[in-house]
Write a protein that holds these residues in place. Structure first.
Motif, PDB file in Angstrom:
ATOM      1  N   HIS A  74       0.835  -1.204   0.000  1.00  0.00           N
ATOM      2  CA  HIS A  74       0.000   0.000   0.000  1.00  0.00           C
ATOM      3  C   HIS A  74       0.870   1.254   0.000  1.00  0.00           C
ATOM      4  CE1 HIS A  74      -3.222   2.789   1.136  1.00  0.00           C
ATOM      5  NE2 HIS A  74      -2.404   3.237   2.080  1.00  0.00           N
ATOM      6  N   LEU A  75       1.890   1.266   0.832  1.00  0.00           N
ATOM      7  CA  LEU A  75       2.776   2.428   0.892  1.00  0.00           C
ATOM      8  C   LEU A  75       3.516   2.630  -0.420  1.00  0.00           C
ATOM      9  CD1 LEU A  75       4.228   1.826   4.475  1.00  0.00           C
ATOM     10  CD2 LEU A  75       2.643   3.640   3.811  1.00  0.00           C
ATOM     11  N   ALA A  76       4.025   1.539  -0.983  1.00  0.00           N
ATOM     12  CA  ALA A  76       4.756   1.645  -2.243  1.00  0.00           C
ATOM     13  C   ALA A  76       3.851   2.141  -3.366  1.00  0.00           C
ATOM     14  CB  ALA A  76       5.367   0.293  -2.601  1.00  0.00           C
ATOM     15  N   ALA A  77       2.615   1.635  -3.393  1.00  0.00           N
ATOM     16  CA  ALA A  77       1.687   2.020  -4.462  1.00  0.00           C
ATOM     17  C   ALA A  77       1.293   3.483  -4.389  1.00  0.00           C
ATOM     18  CB  ALA A  77       0.432   1.140  -4.390  1.00  0.00           C
ATOM     19  N   THR A  78       1.356   4.065  -3.185  1.00  0.00           N
ATOM     20  CA  THR A  78       0.987   5.480  -3.029  1.00  0.00           C
ATOM     21  C   THR A  78       2.197   6.403  -3.051  1.00  0.00           C
ATOM     22  OG1 THR A  78       0.954   5.120  -0.614  1.00  0.00           O
ATOM     23  CG2 THR A  78      -1.148   4.978  -1.789  1.00  0.00           C
ATOM     24  N   GLY A  79       3.363   5.867  -3.390  1.00  0.00           N
ATOM     25  CA  GLY A  79       4.552   6.698  -3.555  1.00  0.00           C
ATOM     26  C   GLY A  79       5.242   7.099  -2.268  1.00  0.00           C
ATOM     27  N   ILE A  80       4.943   6.447  -1.163  1.00  0.00           N
ATOM     28  CA  ILE A  80       5.583   6.775   0.118  1.00  0.00           C
ATOM     29  C   ILE A  80       7.018   6.246   0.118  1.00  0.00           C
ATOM     30  CG2 ILE A  80       5.513   6.358   2.609  1.00  0.00           C
ATOM     31  CD1 ILE A  80       3.362   8.282   1.550  1.00  0.00           C
ATOM     32  N   ARG A  81       7.922   7.075   0.619  1.00  0.00           N
ATOM     33  CA  ARG A  81       9.325   6.674   0.699  1.00  0.00           C
ATOM     34  C   ARG A  81       9.871   6.706   2.127  1.00  0.00           C
ATOM     35  NH1 ARG A  81       8.170   4.354  -2.767  1.00  0.00           N
ATOM     36  NH2 ARG A  81       8.699   4.479  -4.976  1.00  0.00           N
ATOM     37  N   GLN A  82       9.028   7.108   3.067  1.00  0.00           N
ATOM     38  CA  GLN A  82       9.427   7.123   4.480  1.00  0.00           C
ATOM     39  C   GLN A  82       8.194   6.909   5.348  1.00  0.00           C
ATOM     40  OE1 GLN A  82      12.412   9.811   7.024  1.00  0.00           O
ATOM     41  NE2 GLN A  82      10.678  10.989   6.280  1.00  0.00           N
ATOM     42  N   LEU A  83       8.305   5.947   6.260  1.00  0.00           N
ATOM     43  CA  LEU A  83       7.226   5.665   7.188  1.00  0.00           C
ATOM     44  C   LEU A  83       7.707   6.033   8.590  1.00  0.00           C
ATOM     45  CD1 LEU A  83       4.365   4.507   7.592  1.00  0.00           C
ATOM     46  CD2 LEU A  83       5.444   2.281   8.012  1.00  0.00           C
ATOM     47  N   VAL A  84       7.027   7.006   9.194  1.00  0.00           N
ATOM     48  CA  VAL A  84       7.376   7.483  10.536  1.00  0.00           C
ATOM     49  C   VAL A  84       6.422   6.858  11.534  1.00  0.00           C
ATOM     50  CG1 VAL A  84       7.436   9.524  12.023  1.00  0.00           C
ATOM     51  CG2 VAL A  84       8.371   9.633   9.697  1.00  0.00           C
ATOM     52  N   THR A  85       6.962   6.382  12.658  1.00  0.00           N
ATOM     53  CA  THR A  85       6.122   5.749  13.674  1.00  0.00           C
ATOM     54  C   THR A  85       6.723   5.983  15.051  1.00  0.00           C
ATOM     55  OG1 THR A  85       4.985   3.681  14.261  1.00  0.00           O
ATOM     56  CG2 THR A  85       7.296   3.500  13.609  1.00  0.00           C
ATOM     57  N   PRO A  86       5.901   6.110  16.087  1.00  0.00           N
ATOM     58  CA  PRO A  86       6.458   6.212  17.441  1.00  0.00           C
ATOM     59  C   PRO A  86       7.197   4.933  17.805  1.00  0.00           C
ATOM     60  CG  PRO A  86       4.118   6.803  17.412  1.00  0.00           C
ATOM     61  CD  PRO A  86       4.422   6.179  16.097  1.00  0.00           C
ATOM     62  N   TYR A  87       8.288   5.083  18.536  1.00  0.00           N
ATOM     63  CA  TYR A  87       9.058   3.921  18.979  1.00  0.00           C
ATOM     64  C   TYR A  87       8.158   3.025  19.830  1.00  0.00           C
ATOM     65  CZ  TYR A  87      12.985   1.175  20.664  1.00  0.00           C
ATOM     66  OH  TYR A  87      13.849   0.142  20.945  1.00  0.00           O
ATOM     67  N   ALA A  88       8.118   1.745  19.506  1.00  0.00           N
ATOM     68  CA  ALA A  88       7.317   0.783  20.268  1.00  0.00           C
ATOM     69  C   ALA A  88       8.240  -0.008  21.191  1.00  0.00           C
ATOM     70  CB  ALA A  88       6.579  -0.164  19.333  1.00  0.00           C
ATOM     71  N   PRO A  89       7.973  -0.002  22.498  1.00  0.00           N
ATOM     72  CA  PRO A  89       8.805  -0.790  23.410  1.00  0.00           C
ATOM     73  C   PRO A  89       8.562  -2.280  23.229  1.00  0.00           C
ATOM     74  CG  PRO A  89       6.962   0.170  24.588  1.00  0.00           C
ATOM     75  CD  PRO A  89       6.907   0.719  23.190  1.00  0.00           C
ATOM     76  N   ILE A  90       9.377  -3.085  23.885  1.00  0.00           N
ATOM     77  CA  ILE A  90       9.322  -4.538  23.773  1.00  0.00           C
ATOM     78  C   ILE A  90       7.881  -5.048  23.864  1.00  0.00           C
ATOM     79  CG2 ILE A  90       9.907  -6.692  24.958  1.00  0.00           C
ATOM     80  CD1 ILE A  90      12.255  -5.561  23.492  1.00  0.00           C
ATOM     81  N   GLY A  91       7.520  -5.903  22.920  1.00  0.00           N
ATOM     82  CA  GLY A  91       6.179  -6.465  22.908  1.00  0.00           C
ATOM     83  C   GLY A  91       5.730  -6.766  21.488  1.00  0.00           C
ATOM     84  N   PRO A  92       4.462  -7.104  21.303  1.00  0.00           N
ATOM     85  CA  PRO A  92       3.963  -7.499  19.981  1.00  0.00           C
ATOM     86  C   PRO A  92       4.103  -6.427  18.909  1.00  0.00           C
ATOM     87  CG  PRO A  92       2.423  -8.171  21.681  1.00  0.00           C
ATOM     88  CD  PRO A  92       3.436  -7.302  22.357  1.00  0.00           C
ATOM     89  N   THR A  93       3.891  -5.156  19.261  1.00  0.00           N
ATOM     90  CA  THR A  93       4.009  -4.108  18.249  1.00  0.00           C
ATOM     91  C   THR A  93       5.447  -3.965  17.780  1.00  0.00           C
ATOM     92  OG1 THR A  93       2.106  -2.913  19.146  1.00  0.00           O
ATOM     93  CG2 THR A  93       3.612  -1.668  17.748  1.00  0.00           C
TER      94      THR A  93
END
Length: 393
Positions: free
Chosen positions: A328-347
């Motif tokens: 999905h990201l590639a198809a929409t031309g995204i070249r950077q995905l920003v996300t909050p740091y997730a601590p140890i766990g499933p995320t």
């Protein structure tokens, strides 16, 4: 303070309103009666579900408390800092989480092979042990997704020392039912009760303490008096604190929020209208079925966050749809995905698996560590009181 009306609404507005309503009692009133587990839970803040998902951040709650109580709110402030401490301590010792998951798998296998253990575990989970108080807490947790902190300690102590059940199964029971359950706070709290966190120190539930702090509602008999520490391996040496990544300007960028951090702030370099997506891993909190109340809270929290960002139709993905997310990201031309740091766990595990999929498509993953965590986690080297000196002075 008004009683908690459970389940709590999963919105940022509800979180800030709850904080505002509680602040007048965050000082001496909280310190005097925080340990009392009474109907309606009138003496607690009720903020844990919001802080766990960062609909309200720890930093916001701490700052608001200090403004309302420059002095006299140390007990409540310490309670807020405990969650940060647990996260930092586990983040620096990921092997502890891996050992818990391995221990849980082994205990779960034992349930299939040992009928007696399976029956005892089922009785504990459904509140049919005959132990006064314990059975109420088990049923109440499953029905509401919440349990008073003191009741959690009593429950864990009875599970480990009176019922002699594997502690990992108890930690899993909490993690699949608690709306505010997170891997660090839950796992390490259970380890602390069993004597695995502070070597040689356990927490023993007593009938007198339970009766005193429940207004005489419960006085269990037959509780274990021998609460010797569980066998433990030495703690691994702490690894360095993660630094997080930086945003590269001018790259076509999307923002990925997840259930460990839904505040949606702290990204000053992202232009307004940056495409928003969500990643959920709620089902991975346990290998067993997670309480529908937990799923509902996360779903509603995501919907609220999407509305606040003006993107109510923001796409949602799970850890089972990481490939479609990358496509999905590639198809929409995204070249950077920003996300909050997730601590140890499933995320965090899901993001770790997502990273190479993005890299294959020429998309950079930037995990941003909040200043609150970056400043506090270096102090999570030993016990809480040393940590407290470093962050609270």
């Amino acid at each position: 303070m008004t009683a908690l009306s459970l389940p709590l609404p999963a919105t940022r507005a509800a979180a800030t309103a709850r904080l505002a309503a509680f602040l007048p009692r965050a000082g001496l009133a909280y310190a005097a009666r925080r340990n009392e587990d009474l109907p309606g839970h009138p003496h607690v803040s009720g903020l844990a579900p919001y802080i766990r998902h960062r609909l309200l951040t720890e930093a916001e709650a701490i700052d608001a408390t200090l403004r309302a109580h420059p002095q006299g709110a140390d007990k409540f402030l310490a309670e807020l800092w405990w969650r940060t401490y647990w996260k930092g301590w586990l983040e620096r010792r990921p092997g502890i989480w891996s050992a818990y998951r391995q221990g849980l798998a082994e205990a779960t296998n034992r349930l299939q092979a040992e009928a007696g253990l399976r029956q005892q575990w089922q009785s504990a989970c459904t509140g049919e042990t005959g132990i006064d108080g314990f059975d109420h807490w088990a049923r109440d947790l499953a029905a509401t997704g919440y349990l008073h902190n003191h009741a959690r300690m009593w429950f864990a102590s009875i599970w480990i020392f009176t019922l002699r059940l594997p502690w990992e199964l108890g930690a899993d029971f909490f993690l699949r039912h608690l709306i505010d359950g997170d891997p660090a706070s839950n796992t390490l709290s259970w380890r602390w009760v069993g004597g695995l966190h502070t070597p040689g120190k356990t927490y023993a539930a007593t009938a007198d303490n339970i009766a005193k702090n429940t207004g005489g509602r419960f006085r269990p008999t037959g509780l274990a008096r021998d609460c010797a520490p569980l066998r433990m391996a030495p703690h691994p040496a702490p690894r360095p604190v993660p630094e997080g990544d930086a945003i590269v300007p001018d790259l076509p960028t999307a923002l990925l929020l997840h259930e460990d951090d839904l505040a949606g702030d702290g990204f000053p370099h992202l232009p307004e209208g940056t495409p928003l997506l969500f990643l959920t891993t709620t089902a991975r909190r346990s290998t067993l079925a997670v309480n529908p109340l937990v799923h509902h809270f996360v779903d509603e929290a995501l919907a609220d966050t999407a509305r606040r960002h003006g993107q109510p139709e923001a796409a949602r993905f799970t850890d089972e749809s990481l490939m479609p997310l990358a496509d999905h990201l590639a198809a929409t031309g995204i070249r950077q995905l920003v996300t909050p740091y997730a601590p140890i766990g499933p995320t965090a595990a899901a993001l770790q698996r997502l990273a190479p999929l993005l890299d294959d498509r020429g998309i950079r993953l930037a995990r941003l560590l909040r200043d609150h965590d970056a400043r506090a986690w270096p102090h999570a080297t030993h016990g809480f009181f040393r940590f407290r000196e470093g962050v609270m002075g």
